[in-house]
Enzyme design. Structure first.
Site: not given
Length: 506
Positions: A58, A172, A36
């Site tokens: 991602k 996030m 990632d």
């Protein structure tokens, strides 16, 4: 075909030092690494060059591969018989979608293992002086995904979260910070409740904003906080100033590149990390033993004829003594020899073979070694110089000032250079993300140049050990600085001084 296997590996929050030993061990044996963008740059440089790498992106708001594609990649690579490492930022089972990736593997009978990673919602606050739990402040901590699909409402019970009176950590969630703060305020959280946003924790980009739930959004906009970032809400945030420690390290916030031979860990890199630097080790140098080396074989057979054996690198020491063992040459044949070594590392490598250096010059370069040898050698002494095929002529020039000395200059290994396949070093320098490059020899300068072809080297601040290394960096147009002494500690001191001077000038 041998059976493949998949390891879901947590890479931690970014600091290469937080990668677990088990994760590092598995990574070294991987055939394929699927990674990632949240994996730290320093960890990416630890991936062996023999492994094939697949970038599945991602990043928030941008996925190079959809999750279903990633699942298929893991399955197909394992079915080919490969040992596959799925390298994920943080922990694979903490909002890492690790469970989804396992479903398809289980369906097809693919063996797998889980290697947990240091979770970012604990480590990042810790690097910012925020304990997510503290007996005097809270009795629980809650991890919540701050990510939501565009146009959809949060499926989060903000009222329940507020009632816990615990620390809330949103992952996030930077893009939805306004919505999160509004949801908490609507749930009747105290508007003055301490809250913080923590940017790129455990790396050189670490930065924090501490405010309150009602003022956090405005504070984040003023400070121009970037992703990835965590949102922490709770009274423990007010401890950040009291408990801060990372910012106090001499090289905190400093990102450094160092070039090393492939497969080797750098002592310089470890010393820099201990001072707080984020270190990217570029394995751009590869050394290979010269096969069927008849010249070296002849020298070993006649080793009793030498008064001195001089080594210019740790690699030279290793290869020479391995060749002696291969030829069944008893080390007692070296009893009449004296040994010279460039620098402390070569001296140490020699000691590990059971020999203490009789001569180690002040300067850590070939010219210094040649100059000192010319001073101490007896009349008509014979010197064996086993070294790299592309070694510089400075040592020979200095020894040559003594016309009575005999030197057997023997090439025992070659040095080649390669580009990194996973880091865009050129972009990192051009965007100002790298503070300096650290060079421990002229060959590391050459390796760096090969790995960064096309870079404007006037953008590179170079911390160099020794005159020869500095001269190689000067020839490329870098802004060069040289350590006071030819030691790793002095080189680290130089990097610290460069950081202080940069702060004064900004």
């Amino acid at each position: 075909m041998s059976e493949g296997k998949v390891w879901l590996v947590g890479a931690g929050p970014g600091d290469a030092g937080l990668l677990t030993k088990k994760a590092e061990s598995v990574l070294k044996g991987a055939d394929v690494v699927v990674y990632d963008r949240l994996v730290g740059d320093g960890i990416l440089t630890m991936i062996p060059e023999s492994a094939r790498m697949i970038d599945v992106g991602k990043n928030a708001g941008h996925h190079t591969k959809q999750q279903e594609e990633i699942n298929q990649i893991l399955l197909l690579e394992a079915q080919k018989g490969n040992l596959v490492v799925r390298l994920k930022g943080g922990d694979p089972f903490l909002f890492g979608r690790g469970g989804e990736e396992l479903e398809l593997l289980i369906e097809h009978g693919i063996p797998f293992e889980i290697i947990p990673g240091v979770p970012s919602p604990i480590a990042v606050p810790a690097y910012n002086g925020i304990p997510v739990t503290h007996r005097d402040y809270c009795s629980s901590v809650h991890f919540i995904t701050g990510h939501k699909k565009a146009g959809e409402e949060y499926d989060i019970d903000f009222d329940a979260l507020v009632r816990t009176k615990g620390t809330l950590v949103f992952l996030m969630g930077l893009g939805a910070l306004d919505d999160i703060c509004r949801g908490l305020l609507d749930a009747k959280i105290d508007p003055g409740m301490p809250a913080s946003v923590l940017q790129q924790g455990t790396t050189a980009g670490q930065k924090r904003v501490v405010a309150t739930v009602s003022t956090l959004s405005d504070a984040v906009r003023r400070e121009k906080i970037e992703t990835p970032a965590l949102i922490v809400v709770g009274k423990v945030c007010e401890l950040s100033k009291k408990f801060e420690w990372y910012e106090k390290l001499p090289l905190s916030g400093c990102k450094v590149v160092i070039t090393r031979p492939g497969g080797k860990n750098s002592r310089s890199a470890e010393k820099l990390r201990r001072q707080g630097a984020e270190v990217l080790e570029l394995p751009a140098i590869r050394t290979e033993v010269i096969p069927d080396n008849q010249r070296l074989l002849q020298c070993i057979q006649n080793v009793k004829s030498y008064q001195w054996i001089a080594f210019t690198s740790t690699t030279g020491v290793r290869i020479f003594f391995e060749a002696m063992a291969k030829e069944h040459c008893d080390i007692r044949n070296l009893m009449q020899c004296r040994f010279a070594a460039v620098g402390r590392a070569t001296k140490k490598a020699l000691a590990q073979c059971g020999f203490f250096a009789d001569l180690v010059p002040e300067g850590s370069d070939g010219a210094s070694l040649g100059e000192e040898l010319a001073k101490v050698c007896g009349p008509y002494d014979k010197i064996l110089l086993p070294r790299a095929e592309a070694g510089g002529h400075e040592i020979l020039d200095e020894i040559g000032k003594r016309k009575d000395l005999v030197v057997d200059d023997v090439s025992i290994y070659t040095t080649t250079y390669k580009r990194s396949g996973y880091l865009d070093e050129r972009r990192l320098f051009e965007t100002g993300k790298i503070d300096c490059a650290v060079f421990t020899s002229a060959s590391t300068v050459k390796g760096f140049v090969e790995a960064t072809q096309g870079l404007d080297y006037t953008l590179v601040t170079a911390a160099c050990i020794g005159k020869q290394t500095k001269a190689a960096a000067d020839a490329c147009g870098m802004k060069t600085f040289m350590s006071d002494k030819a030691t790793m500690d002095s080189l680290v001191d130089l990097v610290i001084e460069l950081k202080k001077n940069n702060q004064k000038g900004s």
